[in-house]
Design a protein around this motif. Structure first.
Motif, PDB file in Angstrom:
ATOM      1  N   ASP A 146       0.842  -1.196   0.000  1.00 33.22           N
ATOM      2  CA  ASP A 146       0.000   0.000   0.000  1.00 33.22           C
ATOM      3  C   ASP A 146       0.876   1.245   0.000  1.00 33.22           C
ATOM      4  OD1 ASP A 146       0.887   0.631   2.595  1.00 33.22           O
ATOM      5  OD2 ASP A 146      -0.819  -0.333   3.547  1.00 33.22           O
ATOM      6  N   ASP A 147       0.249   2.384  -0.091  1.00 35.72           N
ATOM      7  CA  ASP A 147       0.991   3.643  -0.023  1.00 35.72           C
ATOM      8  C   ASP A 147       0.567   4.440   1.212  1.00 35.72           C
ATOM      9  OD1 ASP A 147      -1.519   4.356  -0.888  1.00 35.72           O
ATOM     10  OD2 ASP A 147      -0.845   5.515  -2.612  1.00 35.72           O
ATOM     11  N   GLY A 148       0.264   3.698   2.283  1.00 38.83           N
ATOM     12  CA  GLY A 148      -0.185   4.313   3.522  1.00 38.83           C
ATOM     13  C   GLY A 148       0.959   4.865   4.359  1.00 38.83           C
ATOM     14  N   PRO A 149       0.673   5.162   5.633  1.00 41.60           N
ATOM     15  CA  PRO A 149       1.647   5.836   6.499  1.00 41.60           C
ATOM     16  C   PRO A 149       2.744   4.934   7.055  1.00 41.60           C
ATOM     17  CG  PRO A 149      -0.346   5.419   7.712  1.00 41.60           C
ATOM     18  CD  PRO A 149      -0.621   4.999   6.283  1.00 41.60           C
ATOM     19  N   GLY A 150       2.717   3.664   6.781  1.00 43.12           N
ATOM     20  CA  GLY A 150       3.727   2.761   7.315  1.00 43.12           C
ATOM     21  C   GLY A 150       3.426   2.336   8.737  1.00 43.12           C
ATOM     22  N   GLN A 200       6.296   5.537   5.217  1.00 44.32           N
ATOM     23  CA  GLN A 200       6.461   4.936   3.895  1.00 44.32           C
ATOM     24  C   GLN A 200       5.443   3.817   3.768  1.00 44.32           C
ATOM     25  OE1 GLN A 200      10.486   3.875   2.917  1.00 44.32           O
ATOM     26  NE2 GLN A 200      11.315   5.706   3.850  1.00 44.32           N
ATOM     27  N   CYS A 201       5.456   3.148   2.658  1.00 42.32           N
ATOM     28  CA  CYS A 201       4.460   2.106   2.418  1.00 42.32           C
ATOM     29  C   CYS A 201       4.712   0.870   3.280  1.00 42.32           C
ATOM     30  CB  CYS A 201       4.450   1.716   0.946  1.00 42.32           C
ATOM     31  SG  CYS A 201       5.943   0.862   0.421  1.00 42.32           S
ATOM     32  N   SER A 202       3.715  -0.006   3.315  1.00 46.02           N
ATOM     33  CA  SER A 202       3.826  -1.309   3.970  1.00 46.02           C
ATOM     34  C   SER A 202       3.660  -2.375   2.911  1.00 46.02           C
ATOM     35  CB  SER A 202       2.735  -1.486   5.030  1.00 46.02           C
ATOM     36  OG  SER A 202       2.874  -0.514   6.039  1.00 46.02           O
ATOM     37  N   LYS A 203       4.354  -3.479   3.080  1.00 44.23           N
ATOM     38  CA  LYS A 203       4.263  -4.592   2.148  1.00 44.23           C
ATOM     39  C   LYS A 203       4.071  -5.864   2.967  1.00 44.23           C
ATOM     40  CE  LYS A 203       6.505  -5.907  -2.175  1.00 44.23           C
ATOM     41  NZ  LYS A 203       7.678  -5.665  -3.033  1.00 44.23           N
ATOM     42  N   PHE A 204       2.910  -6.510   2.773  1.00 43.28           N
ATOM     43  CA  PHE A 204       2.568  -7.735   3.482  1.00 43.28           C
ATOM     44  C   PHE A 204       2.770  -8.921   2.545  1.00 43.28           C
ATOM     45  CE2 PHE A 204       0.388  -4.407   5.680  1.00 43.28           C
ATOM     46  CZ  PHE A 204       0.423  -4.790   7.016  1.00 43.28           C
ATOM     47  N   PHE A 205       3.369  -9.997   3.064  1.00 44.37           N
ATOM     48  CA  PHE A 205       3.661 -11.187   2.275  1.00 44.37           C
ATOM     49  C   PHE A 205       3.016 -12.407   2.912  1.00 44.37           C
ATOM     50  CE2 PHE A 205       7.164  -8.266   1.890  1.00 44.37           C
ATOM     51  CZ  PHE A 205       7.585  -8.355   0.574  1.00 44.37           C
ATOM     52  N   PHE A 206       2.575 -13.359   2.083  1.00 43.63           N
ATOM     53  CA  PHE A 206       2.280 -14.689   2.595  1.00 43.63           C
ATOM     54  C   PHE A 206       2.821 -15.710   1.613  1.00 43.63           C
ATOM     55  CE2 PHE A 206      -1.643 -13.975   0.196  1.00 43.63           C
ATOM     56  CZ  PHE A 206      -1.902 -15.215  -0.379  1.00 43.63           C
TER      57      PHE A 206
END
Length: 98
Positions: A22-26, A79-85
């Protein structure tokens, strides 16, 4: 008004990794360790009326782990967050006709 990117990082290890960015607040560094806990919210001031119960990521974690996979997050504050599975790839013998 934000953006969400979904993708995969296929590997030769017999597993497939999917990510959501996403391009959220981190996420603050201290919260990354707790983000998959039940009822945990990064912003404790948020009430249920304005933003969820803090269960979504916990549910995701338990479903993925029940299928032998793993979840993780990469994020920096502001900065953005990146979630993985990650899950095992299905084989031809795993697939059955409906």
């Amino acid at each position: 008004g934000g953006h969400l990117t979904i993708g995969d990082c296929d590997s030769d290890s017999g597993k497939v990794e999917i990510f959501f960015a996403d391009d959220g607040p981190g996420i603050p560094p201290g919260s990354k360790k707790r983000i998959f806990e039940r009822f945990y919210r990064v912003d404790p001031a948020r009430a249920r009326e304005t933003g969820g119960t803090g269960l979504g990521l916990s549910i995701v974690k338990h479903i993925v782990q029940a299928h032998g996979g793993e979840v993780r997050v990469e994020s920096e504050l502001n900065q953005c967050s990146k979630f993985f599975f990650t899950l095992a790839k299905a084989t031809v013998s795993d697939v059955t006709e409906l």
